[in-house]
Design a protein around this motif. Sequence first.
Motif, short mmCIF file in Angstrom:
data_model
loop_
_atom_site.label_atom_id
_atom_site.label_comp_id
_atom_site.label_asym_id
_atom_site.label_seq_id
_atom_site.Cartn_x
_atom_site.Cartn_y
_atom_site.Cartn_z
N THR A 83 0.95 -0.95 -0.47
CA THR A 83 0.01 -0.19 0.08
C THR A 83 1.09 0.98 -0.07
O THR A 83 1.71 1.33 0.25
CB THR A 83 -0.64 0.03 1.54
OG1 THR A 83 -1.42 1.10 1.22
CG2 THR A 83 0.06 0.60 2.45
N THR A 84 0.04 2.24 -0.32
CA THR A 84 1.14 3.63 -0.40
C THR A 84 -0.04 5.13 0.69
O THR A 84 0.33 5.59 0.63
CB THR A 84 0.92 4.25 -1.84
OG1 THR A 84 0.34 4.60 -2.45
CG2 THR A 84 2.32 3.41 -2.45
N SER A 87 1.27 6.77 3.51
CA SER A 87 2.37 7.58 3.52
C SER A 87 1.64 8.82 2.65
O SER A 87 2.10 9.99 2.47
CB SER A 87 3.36 7.01 2.89
OG SER A 87 2.98 6.34 1.33
N GLU A 88 1.44 8.30 1.36
CA GLU A 88 1.08 8.90 1.20
C GLU A 88 -0.48 10.25 1.90
O GLU A 88 -0.08 11.11 1.52
CB GLU A 88 -0.07 8.52 -0.90
CG GLU A 88 0.59 8.58 -1.85
CD GLU A 88 1.99 8.79 -2.12
OE1 GLU A 88 0.97 10.41 -2.41
OE2 GLU A 88 3.09 9.08 -2.72
N GLU A 129 7.07 -1.52 4.58
CA GLU A 129 7.22 -0.59 3.81
C GLU A 129 6.79 0.46 3.82
O GLU A 129 7.23 2.04 3.46
CB GLU A 129 7.95 -1.74 2.63
CG GLU A 129 8.68 -2.40 2.33
CD GLU A 129 8.42 -3.04 0.92
OE1 GLU A 129 8.05 -3.18 0.20
OE2 GLU A 129 9.90 -4.33 0.81
N ASP A 130 5.43 0.96 4.07
CA ASP A 130 4.58 1.41 3.64
C ASP A 130 5.01 3.13 5.35
O ASP A 130 4.73 4.16 5.03
CB ASP A 130 3.31 1.78 3.58
CG ASP A 130 2.60 3.16 2.79
OD1 ASP A 130 3.45 3.42 2.32
OD2 ASP A 130 1.32 3.08 2.53
N ARG A 133 8.12 4.90 4.60
CA ARG A 133 7.96 5.66 4.23
C ARG A 133 7.24 6.93 4.73
O ARG A 133 7.45 8.19 4.75
CB ARG A 133 7.13 5.58 2.91
CG ARG A 133 8.65 4.47 1.73
CD ARG A 133 7.53 4.54 0.19
NE ARG A 133 5.93 3.17 0.06
CZ ARG A 133 5.83 2.09 0.46
NH1 ARG A 133 7.07 1.21 0.55
NH2 ARG A 133 4.71 1.47 0.49
#
Length: 204
Positions: A83-84, A87-88, A129-130, A133
């Motif tokens: 997913t992002t 972070s986004e 990982e997100d 970020r």
Amino acid sequence: MAPKNIVIFGATGMTGKVTLAQAVDGGYNVTVLALDPANFPANKKPSRVIEGNVLNKEDVSKAVEGQDAVIIVLGTNNDLGPTTVLSEGTRNIVEAMKKYGVRKVVACLSSLLLRDFAEVPSSFRPLTEDHIRMYQVLKDSGLDYVAVCPPYIADSKPFTGDYTVRVEARGGDVISTHDLSDFFLRCLNTSEYDGKKVTVFRDY
């Protein structure tokens, strides 16, 4: 000056609802951004609800305008896949904070950030990982951020107000939603943990 107006992102989640309730009880004027503005207990409603999505910059901007501080408790509803969103969403929040001169942000991240990535179980790596970020967005922001990295968050454990905080290091195995939310609000009124990764835990 202690913050009075705060916005909570992720207020419809398990921890977010508890944070919202404690903030309302604590006398804060609480704004939330929510996809479903009806999804709040009748007796713990926020002062202001912005219907929208954290991935929409306009929605986020409306929510941050006029605030003294921000709490981020975004989640993925137990979806561990890539997913992002975290972070986004955080990037949009940081951008809006800078636009309106809001300095303080308390964000909930994964306790796995306190481990070497090689130690993270493979099933948790895409989501972690997100979180990495997301943390980088906070670090690069120049804002007064607190990155709270709790262990397992237990909805069934009680509020105690008596928990251990550890800076830049791992801690115990569990924290209640109630004690974790208490710590978020505590961070709004101190600079002790600004610019740091912290964990909070208790042996219930």
